[in-house]
Write an enzyme that holds these catalytic residues in place. Sequence first.
Site, PDB file in Angstrom:
ATOM      1  N   TYR A 145       0.732  -1.197   0.006  1.00  0.00           N
ATOM      2  CA  TYR A 145      -0.020   0.118   0.138  1.00  0.00           C
ATOM      3  C   TYR A 145       0.998   1.183   0.134  1.00  0.00           C
ATOM      4  O   TYR A 145       1.948   1.361   0.580  1.00  0.00           O
ATOM      5  CB  TYR A 145      -0.904  -0.024   1.309  1.00  0.00           C
ATOM      6  CG  TYR A 145      -1.994  -0.926   1.224  1.00  0.00           C
ATOM      7  CD1 TYR A 145      -3.146  -0.823   1.043  1.00  0.00           C
ATOM      8  CD2 TYR A 145      -1.613  -2.227   1.783  1.00  0.00           C
ATOM      9  CE1 TYR A 145      -4.096  -1.883   0.967  1.00  0.00           C
ATOM     10  CE2 TYR A 145      -2.409  -3.171   1.883  1.00  0.00           C
ATOM     11  CZ  TYR A 145      -3.854  -3.122   1.267  1.00  0.00           C
ATOM     12  OH  TYR A 145      -4.618  -3.831   1.415  1.00  0.00           O
ATOM     13  N   HIS A 160      -6.659   1.108  -2.094  1.00  0.00           N
ATOM     14  CA  HIS A 160      -6.325  -0.445  -2.156  1.00  0.00           C
ATOM     15  C   HIS A 160      -4.879  -0.696  -2.582  1.00  0.00           C
ATOM     16  O   HIS A 160      -3.979   0.350  -2.906  1.00  0.00           O
ATOM     17  CB  HIS A 160      -7.384  -0.969  -3.330  1.00  0.00           C
ATOM     18  CG  HIS A 160      -8.619  -0.968  -3.054  1.00  0.00           C
ATOM     19  ND1 HIS A 160      -9.154  -1.968  -2.437  1.00  0.00           N
ATOM     20  CD2 HIS A 160      -9.799  -0.232  -3.697  1.00  0.00           C
ATOM     21  CE1 HIS A 160     -10.487  -1.555  -2.065  1.00  0.00           C
ATOM     22  NE2 HIS A 160     -10.581  -0.637  -3.184  1.00  0.00           N
ATOM     23  N   LYS A 164      -4.317  -4.953  -9.496  1.00  0.00           N
ATOM     24  CA  LYS A 164      -3.108  -5.021  -8.883  1.00  0.00           C
ATOM     25  C   LYS A 164      -1.836  -5.748  -9.725  1.00  0.00           C
ATOM     26  O   LYS A 164      -1.950  -6.507 -10.454  1.00  0.00           O
ATOM     27  CB  LYS A 164      -2.898  -5.700  -7.685  1.00  0.00           C
ATOM     28  CG  LYS A 164      -3.926  -5.515  -6.509  1.00  0.00           C
ATOM     29  CD  LYS A 164      -4.089  -6.457  -5.226  1.00  0.00           C
ATOM     30  CE  LYS A 164      -4.912  -5.920  -4.074  1.00  0.00           C
ATOM     31  NZ  LYS A 164      -6.220  -5.082  -4.686  1.00  0.00           N
TER      32      LYS A 164
END
Length: 407
Positions: free
Chosen positions: A306, A314, A361
Amino acid sequence: MSLVQPNTRPKASQKAPGRRNENNRIYANPLPIIFADEPEHPSVLHKALGLLPGISLTRVLNPHCEGVFDATTRSVWVTDMKHVMTLWQRGFFGKGDLSRSEPSWLARQVNARKQARTGLTSEEVTAKRRAERKQFKLDRARAMAAAAAEAEAAFKEEGRVISTVYAADGTRIIPSAATWKPSQPPQDPVRTPSPAESEDEDDTDVPIENVEHLQLTLSEAFFLLWSLDCLSVTHPETGNALSLTQIWCAFQNAHVPSPSPSPNLDPPERRFDNPFLVNYVAYHHYRSLGWVVKNGIKFCVDYLLYKRGPVFSHAEFAIIVCPVYEDPADQESSPFKLQNASPFSWSWLSTLNRVNAQVQKTLIMSYVTIPARSRVSDAVLSSPACFNHYSVREVIVRRFIPARMRD
């Protein structure tokens, strides 16, 4: 290799400005260690202390937090709520054992007690909405029947055709769902208290005991006590503070099967491929770069990175720790079966990459090189100085999408 920023993407929702400002205030410090500001008139204090004007008076405030080592769960438990909130609000270390992430069990119990006093549960709210919907259908059918009967009587007696929806003054005859009001309020569902609620009916004013603790991984605990010197770990049976040497041995022995739940403080078998050492090298690497590192088991990876913390955004990167032996002979004689140390199939990598691509991601394979025992003596493993012999290399894995990657 430095981490590259992922492609910018529009965010579906933004936190309210008030809440965002509150989070910026609460989580302003990225680490437990903070630096106190200089006094308003430093020249006066310099003269009082006999110091030169060029010397800074900035003070370093290092909190002293305490935790208990638990060898069974391979973690360190922090039970003091003041220490818990310090570690969570200054770097997002650990997780609540009764919560998903932030230790909020006590707050949830207090809100549930208030809800039981002043409001309805979610099941009771659903039952009430169903009763209102049923009443609306009955009122609408009654209004439609009355309007049809009135229109038929007007046609037979006067030969006029009148609207069955709106009256002469423009008011709506048949109610709509947006403007409908119940002719008779629906009865609230009868709530039958459970035996536990009946017994505790008189104890609603008794304070709730907080039974939640903050659970730190071994990597997080060692980073706090060795790198930042803001955590002390005690023995679960004696309550005595463990020295750095004892902690160094106990954290490595935690990965060795032991019949006793008591921590093993004996010197471990010195091996560079101990799981604690390999995982800590990757954790320390990303923490030292300024990332907030959290467990990534939810997305089938080792770590999540993070930029500021879970309450702000997120995770942007998903990390897979891949141990690489400098000497293949060490892997053959190793008692540890490290994950991802052996070659894996492309189907497994494609599956993992697809899972993280769906949640936006970037997947990073972090290769931790384990030094060879033939090159480095075992005496180096007697202290954390051995981390200088490890190295970390990173490879970013992305899916190839022909429609987006034509160039």
